[in-house]
Design a protein around this motif. Structure first.
Motif, PDB file in Angstrom:
ATOM      1  N   ILE A  52     -11.685   2.130  -0.039  1.00 17.11           N
ATOM      2  CA  ILE A  52     -11.683   2.815   1.269  1.00 17.11           C
ATOM      3  C   ILE A  52     -13.098   3.056   1.803  1.00 17.11           C
ATOM      4  N   GLN A  53     -14.104   2.911   0.942  1.00 20.30           N
ATOM      5  CA  GLN A  53     -15.479   2.917   1.446  1.00 20.30           C
ATOM      6  C   GLN A  53     -15.751   1.640   2.242  1.00 20.30           C
ATOM      7  N   ILE A  54     -15.191   0.537   1.766  1.00 22.93           N
ATOM      8  CA  ILE A  54     -15.347  -0.748   2.451  1.00 22.93           C
ATOM      9  C   ILE A  54     -14.409  -0.829   3.650  1.00 22.93           C
ATOM     10  N   ASP A  55     -13.159  -0.374   3.432  1.00 25.97           N
ATOM     11  CA  ASP A  55     -12.120  -0.470   4.466  1.00 25.97           C
ATOM     12  C   ASP A  55     -11.426   0.887   4.588  1.00 25.97           C
ATOM     13  N   PRO A  56     -11.974   1.806   5.406  1.00 23.22           N
ATOM     14  CA  PRO A  56     -11.468   3.183   5.490  1.00 23.22           C
ATOM     15  C   PRO A  56     -10.017   3.303   5.958  1.00 23.22           C
ATOM     16  N   LYS A  57      -9.478   2.250   6.568  1.00 27.41           N
ATOM     17  CA  LYS A  57      -8.100   2.316   7.080  1.00 27.41           C
ATOM     18  C   LYS A  57      -7.133   1.500   6.235  1.00 27.41           C
ATOM     19  N   ASN A  58      -7.503   1.232   5.012  1.00 28.43           N
ATOM     20  CA  ASN A  58      -6.625   0.467   4.133  1.00 28.43           C
ATOM     21  C   ASN A  58      -5.466   1.355   3.662  1.00 28.43           C
ATOM     22  N   GLU A  59      -4.296   1.143   4.241  1.00 25.80           N
ATOM     23  CA  GLU A  59      -3.143   2.008   3.979  1.00 25.80           C
ATOM     24  C   GLU A  59      -2.700   1.956   2.519  1.00 25.80           C
ATOM     25  N   PHE A  60      -2.717   0.765   1.957  1.00 25.16           N
ATOM     26  CA  PHE A  60      -2.280   0.627   0.564  1.00 25.16           C
ATOM     27  C   PHE A  60      -3.170   1.446  -0.362  1.00 25.16           C
ATOM     28  N   ALA A  61      -4.483   1.327  -0.196  1.00 28.24           N
ATOM     29  CA  ALA A  61      -5.417   2.062  -1.054  1.00 28.24           C
ATOM     30  C   ALA A  61      -5.269   3.569  -0.868  1.00 28.24           C
ATOM     31  N   LEU A  62      -5.110   3.996   0.375  1.00 30.90           N
ATOM     32  CA  LEU A  62      -4.953   5.432   0.643  1.00 30.90           C
ATOM     33  C   LEU A  62      -3.659   5.975   0.029  1.00 30.90           C
ATOM     34  N   ASN A  63      -2.577   5.193   0.153  1.00 32.23           N
ATOM     35  CA  ASN A  63      -1.314   5.613  -0.468  1.00 32.23           C
ATOM     36  C   ASN A  63      -1.445   5.688  -1.981  1.00 32.23           C
ATOM     37  N   GLN A  64      -2.136   4.709  -2.563  1.00 34.69           N
ATOM     38  CA  GLN A  64      -2.319   4.709  -4.004  1.00 34.69           C
ATOM     39  C   GLN A  64      -3.182   5.883  -4.464  1.00 34.69           C
ATOM     40  N   LEU A  65      -4.181   6.225  -3.671  1.00 35.04           N
ATOM     41  CA  LEU A  65      -5.007   7.398  -3.999  1.00 35.04           C
ATOM     42  C   LEU A  65      -4.172   8.669  -3.933  1.00 35.04           C
ATOM     43  N   GLY A  66      -3.297   8.759  -2.937  1.00 34.65           N
ATOM     44  CA  GLY A  66      -2.391   9.904  -2.848  1.00 34.65           C
ATOM     45  C   GLY A  66      -1.491   9.991  -4.060  1.00 34.65           C
ATOM     46  N   LEU A  67      -0.950   8.850  -4.460  1.00 31.36           N
ATOM     47  CA  LEU A  67      -0.050   8.802  -5.613  1.00 31.36           C
ATOM     48  C   LEU A  67      -0.783   9.160  -6.906  1.00 31.36           C
ATOM     49  N   LEU A  68      -1.983   8.624  -7.079  1.00 28.75           N
ATOM     50  CA  LEU A  68      -2.788   8.926  -8.269  1.00 28.75           C
ATOM     51  C   LEU A  68      -3.141  10.413  -8.338  1.00 28.75           C
ATOM     52  N   CYS A  69      -3.497  10.979  -7.199  1.00 29.90           N
ATOM     53  CA  CYS A  69      -3.821  12.418  -7.166  1.00 29.90           C
ATOM     54  C   CYS A  69      -2.592  13.267  -7.498  1.00 29.90           C
ATOM     55  N   ALA A  70      -1.436  12.861  -6.980  1.00 27.92           N
ATOM     56  CA  ALA A  70      -0.198  13.591  -7.279  1.00 27.92           C
ATOM     57  C   ALA A  70       0.108  13.542  -8.773  1.00 27.92           C
ATOM     58  N   LYS A  71      -0.075  12.365  -9.377  1.00 29.16           N
ATOM     59  CA  LYS A  71       0.173  12.213 -10.816  1.00 29.16           C
ATOM     60  C   LYS A  71      -0.793  13.061 -11.639  1.00 29.16           C
ATOM     61  N   ARG A  72      -1.989  13.262 -11.110  1.00 23.84           N
ATOM     62  CA  ARG A  72      -2.993  14.064 -11.829  1.00 23.84           C
ATOM     63  C   ARG A  72      -2.980  15.532 -11.370  1.00 23.84           C
ATOM     64  N   LYS A  73      -1.923  15.885 -10.621  1.00 22.04           N
ATOM     65  CA  LYS A  73      -1.675  17.259 -10.163  1.00 22.04           C
ATOM     66  C   LYS A  73      -2.743  17.790  -9.212  1.00 22.04           C
ATOM     67  N   LYS A  74      -3.408  16.865  -8.515  1.00 19.37           N
ATOM     68  CA  LYS A  74      -4.350  17.262  -7.463  1.00 19.37           C
ATOM     69  C   LYS A  74      -3.595  17.169  -6.130  1.00 19.37           C
TER      70      LYS A  74
END
Length: 282
Positions: A52-74
């Motif tokens: 997302i530093q390279i492509d700030p509007k990359n929906e897949f990466a943003l969704n995956q970051l959301g999912l990873l944060c949820a799994k890590r209880k953030k």
């Protein structure tokens, strides 16, 4: 002519840079996704952040970051990532479902309901949206509506143990025991180790007078997970009740046997300890 060649060369260079960036992003996404699959969540998160530093509007990466944060209880950070996705693409149902789930986690059921309803406007066949609306109605004790939406979830493809389990609880709330039993059996046919269904099914049989069957089911739950506190509590409660019945009819030997079993599953059970001490003093 030279100017034309220069312009063509310039655009060729730009195209080459764009292509290189695209390749880099795709390579990073592939690598991060593989790490996510392996359960290396922190490493995957770092690489998706580079995407997302390279492509700030990359929906897949943003969704995956959301999912990873949820799994890590953030959860707060996860919510922000999913909100960014919806700002970029309002029709992204994956992000909207997760926003609803996180709102539910914060006891904001009305806002969550609105999010799930928005998903159904975008995708009328979204099983997750129907399922979570059914769950909300179940929590609110609107059991008829809960059944309607959970059935819709099943109809569009959510034939999973959790949906059957939720339906069973709604049916039990409406005193539709036969339907509840069917749903619990369907849940266990899909996943024989679905402990929540085993615990509820035990009480269905116990209330039908099938005490031995209920006990066998709860013991099965404990074989699957020896730490399951609900199965332990169920067994202790039933053994304690059997002991009290035996004690009241004067069968002290049987009562002691049941209370000892009670303490096997719940060592601090006050009733069992009290009566065993009382009998010992005789």
């Amino acid at each position: 002519m030279r100017k034309v060649i220069s312009v063509l060369v310039f655009w060729g260079v730009l195209s080459g840079v764009s292509l290189a960036l695209a390749v880099d992003v795709n390579d990073l996404i592939f690598k991060a996704s593989d790490l996510h699959y392996q359960g290396k969540l922190e490493e995957a998160e770092k690489i998706f952040l580079k995407v997302i530093q390279i492509d700030p509007k990359n929906e897949f990466a943003l969704n995956q970051l959301g999912l990873l944060c949820a799994k890590r209880k953030k959860f707060s950070l996860a919510y922000k990532y999913f909100k960014r996705v919806v700002e970029i693409s309002p029709d992204n149902t994956f992000a909207r479902i997760w926003i609803g789930v996180l709102l539910l986690k914060n006891d904001k059921s009305r806002q969550a309901m609105q999010e799930f309803e928005s998903v159904l406007k975008i995708d009328p066949y979204n099983a997750n949206a129907y399922y979570f609306i059914g769950v909300i109605y179940g929590v609110e004790h609107n059991l008829k509506q809960s059944i309607i939406f959970l059935r819709k979830a099943q109809k569009v493809g959510s034939d999973d143990p959790e949906t059957h389990y939720r339906l069973a609880n709604a049916f039990l709330g409406l005193d539709m025991v036969y339907n509840a039993e069917l749903e619990l059996k369907r849940a266990l046919a899909l996943n024989p180790k679905h402990i929540k269904s085993l615990n509820v099914l035990g009480w269905v049989y116990f209330n039908q007078g099938k005490v031995d069957v209920a006990i066998a089911i709860w013991k099965k739950a404990l074989r699957i997970n020896t730490r399951d506190s609900e199965a332990r509590h169920n067994l202790a409660k039933v053994y304690n009740e059997l002991a009290l019945r035996a004690y009241n009819r004067g069968d002290i030997i049987k009562a002691v046997e049941w209370w000892k079993k009670t303490l096997l599953f719940e060592p601090r059970n006050k009733s069992a300890r009290y009566y065993l001490r009382k009998i010992k003093k005789r």
